[in-house]
Scaffold this active site. Sequence first.
Site, PDB file in Angstrom:
ATOM      1  N   CYS B 148      35.492  98.646 -99.812  1.00 25.10           N
ATOM      2  CA  CYS B 148      34.914  97.400 -99.290  1.00 25.10           C
ATOM      3  C   CYS B 148      34.090  96.655-100.332  1.00 25.10           C
ATOM      4  O   CYS B 148      33.790  95.473-100.150  1.00 25.10           O
ATOM      5  CB  CYS B 148      34.033  97.702 -98.083  1.00 25.10           C
ATOM      6  SG  CYS B 148      34.890  98.679 -96.851  1.00 25.10           S
ATOM      7  N   HIS B 276      26.196  92.709 -95.441  1.00 23.68           N
ATOM      8  CA  HIS B 276      27.506  93.316 -95.209  1.00 23.68           C
ATOM      9  C   HIS B 276      27.721  93.400 -93.697  1.00 23.68           C
ATOM     10  O   HIS B 276      28.784  93.046 -93.204  1.00 23.68           O
ATOM     11  CB  HIS B 276      27.554  94.695 -95.860  1.00 23.68           C
ATOM     12  CG  HIS B 276      28.915  95.311 -95.889  1.00 23.68           C
ATOM     13  ND1 HIS B 276      30.012  94.665 -96.393  1.00 23.68           N
ATOM     14  CD2 HIS B 276      29.373  96.522 -95.459  1.00 23.68           C
ATOM     15  CE1 HIS B 276      31.084  95.446 -96.288  1.00 23.68           C
ATOM     16  NE2 HIS B 276      30.721  96.572 -95.716  1.00 23.68           N
ATOM     17  N   HIS B 311      36.188  92.240 -90.671  1.00 21.34           N
ATOM     18  CA  HIS B 311      35.922  92.916 -91.941  1.00 21.34           C
ATOM     19  C   HIS B 311      37.242  93.047 -92.700  1.00 21.34           C
ATOM     20  O   HIS B 311      38.093  93.868 -92.353  1.00 21.34           O
ATOM     21  CB  HIS B 311      35.314  94.295 -91.659  1.00 21.34           C
ATOM     22  CG  HIS B 311      34.873  95.025 -92.893  1.00 21.34           C
ATOM     23  ND1 HIS B 311      34.879  94.452 -94.148  1.00 21.34           N
ATOM     24  CD2 HIS B 311      34.402  96.290 -93.064  1.00 21.34           C
ATOM     25  CE1 HIS B 311      34.438  95.334 -95.032  1.00 21.34           C
ATOM     26  NE2 HIS B 311      34.149  96.458 -94.400  1.00 21.34           N
TER      27      HIS B 311
END
Lengths: 254, 386
Positions: B148, B276, B311
């Site tokens: 990520c 995030h 995401h």
Amino acid sequence: MIFSKRLGVLGYGFGFPEDLARLVGNPDFRKATPKMQLASLAMGMAIESLAQSKADQAFSIRDDVGFIFNSGYGELEATIDFLKSLSETGVARPLLFQNSLHNSTMGFCAIRFGLTGAAITLNHRVFGGEHALQIAQSLIQDKECRIAIVTTVETVPDQIRLLGGFGVEGATTLIVADSDWCRRLGFSPFACVSAVECRETPVSAENMAAYAFKSLYEFDAVRRIALEIRDGAFQPKESIIEKPYGGSAMILTA
Amino acid sequence: MFKDGEKAVWVSGLGVISCVGDSSAALWSAIVEDQSGIQNGIGPVKTTDSQISGGKYSRARSFAFKAARQALDLAQIENLVSSDGLILASTTGKIDCWDKELIEFLQNRITSADFAREFAGQSLGQMLDDLRIAIGHNGPSAMVASACGAATQAIALGAMWIRQGRVKRCLVGGSEALCDLTVEGFKSLKLLSDQPAQPFDRDRAGINLSEGAGFLVLESERNSRSIAKVSGYGLRTDGFHMTGPHPEGRGAQAAMRLALLRAGLAPGEISWVHAHGTGSDQNDLAECAALQKVFSANMPPVTSTKRIHGHALGASGVIESVICIEALRRQMIVKTGGLENPDSRISIHHSRETRPLKLTHIMKNTLGFGGINASLIFSQPDKGAT
């Protein structure tokens, strides 16, 4: 890329497939993929070799240690096992999933060796070692880290190995730092690398089809440099590594 | 505004494809209007564009091409030259080219030659080369695959290359496509919510996976297209757990502090933090613990926008950087969608409403599997050294 900060090689190490037998029964590696195991062996050996270059103390500040990891295929074993298991049983296995991610070896080794600096996973089959060394140089020049562990690994599962007469597998680690910094601190690098150039023209998927099931690790720049140091064949020179898929890499060492 | 007087890094172009549209304007509008692109817990890109929905390339490569072209067009760059760099990020962007074929091959339904043809492009590096061929690039390049954190790292590396004079311009981006591996894998870790995510909320139920791509054009020289500046970055690792962050966000703290140090900024000078904020317990608690340690009494408003666009894993850092730059351009911050009852264990300054705010410096944070942490600081073009 001609390095504005010449890299001193302070440590080197290998992980050979035949060494994996040493890890059988070791609980630390019970859930580890072959890449995690081989990378750990190579990194452990490289860290031990720091004593020879008198740089072992410098390694103790782990925030200052960067880590660049490259593999051409990524975590293919876990990926194939995950997909196969999902297809056959309909059950997704969490351990296989977490191990299937490209940076899982980086995560595993960061935990194992207590690394907390910048860590970057690359995924290049073409010019993999060259890219990794170039990123290490950038991180060091930028002071993102003082020392960088550069590890390249290649392995494939049996299903792939049998298809292509696969070739060389294993892991290699070089531990590098700015050579001027090394000199100031009294370290004795095994070698210095002042440039790593590779042909930048992209290679099409069609041209790579012939290498779909073949290892390109034999032609990896990190592996070549470490082998030359190990074999005492390292000399200041310009090395050219011809790549089977076209092009070549030039490594200038001093 | 790197404090050591080295070169500034200017942003002159941006582009994005997401589950809420195929432009940065569409993404911004969806966030402001609280229109989530999440359906049944995931955020697929909805398109009738045949270039994206089919053809010889992976979906991620097609997203990348379209978003990269947007960014280049905005920067008024027709062709890249050999002094330009290209850094791409992804995690599973190539898997849709070969995952079905693998199973068919293992079940003896296709030949090894047929499988080889699909599998030849297995490496993410091949997606990079496919993109480079498509846009005519032959300069320095790199393929980052750090989960990520990949795209955030790619932006930091692009900024490094410019500061070091390695390239004059750098196209940096990330691209990701939904696939069985990630959807079923995250399900197996019990991290997925079947409803739009509620980051930082007491009742959050998990994350939403999505797909898409984002790109930025970074340049060494300021010009009439300069819309923001990359002022700082920091990359650090937890070295703690394979999938979970350190509970105190130790690596995230270090990355944020390093980004502030590079930018020559005090915590109180950051106007807004784009978190995030995945909506998982572990991420939200660790990230907010880190924010509390770094900002303490100087906490700026903090937002997660993942409820809207999901995401997108390896692409998330750059898609969300596009949001940061849009916020800078518009001098406006947005709220954390779905935040109704803030988790009492989290003490940050929640952004509860979309409103105008004088924005000078924005921090973008990313945390990822493998203990990856990356922070970026984007600034107004007219702030700091040039």
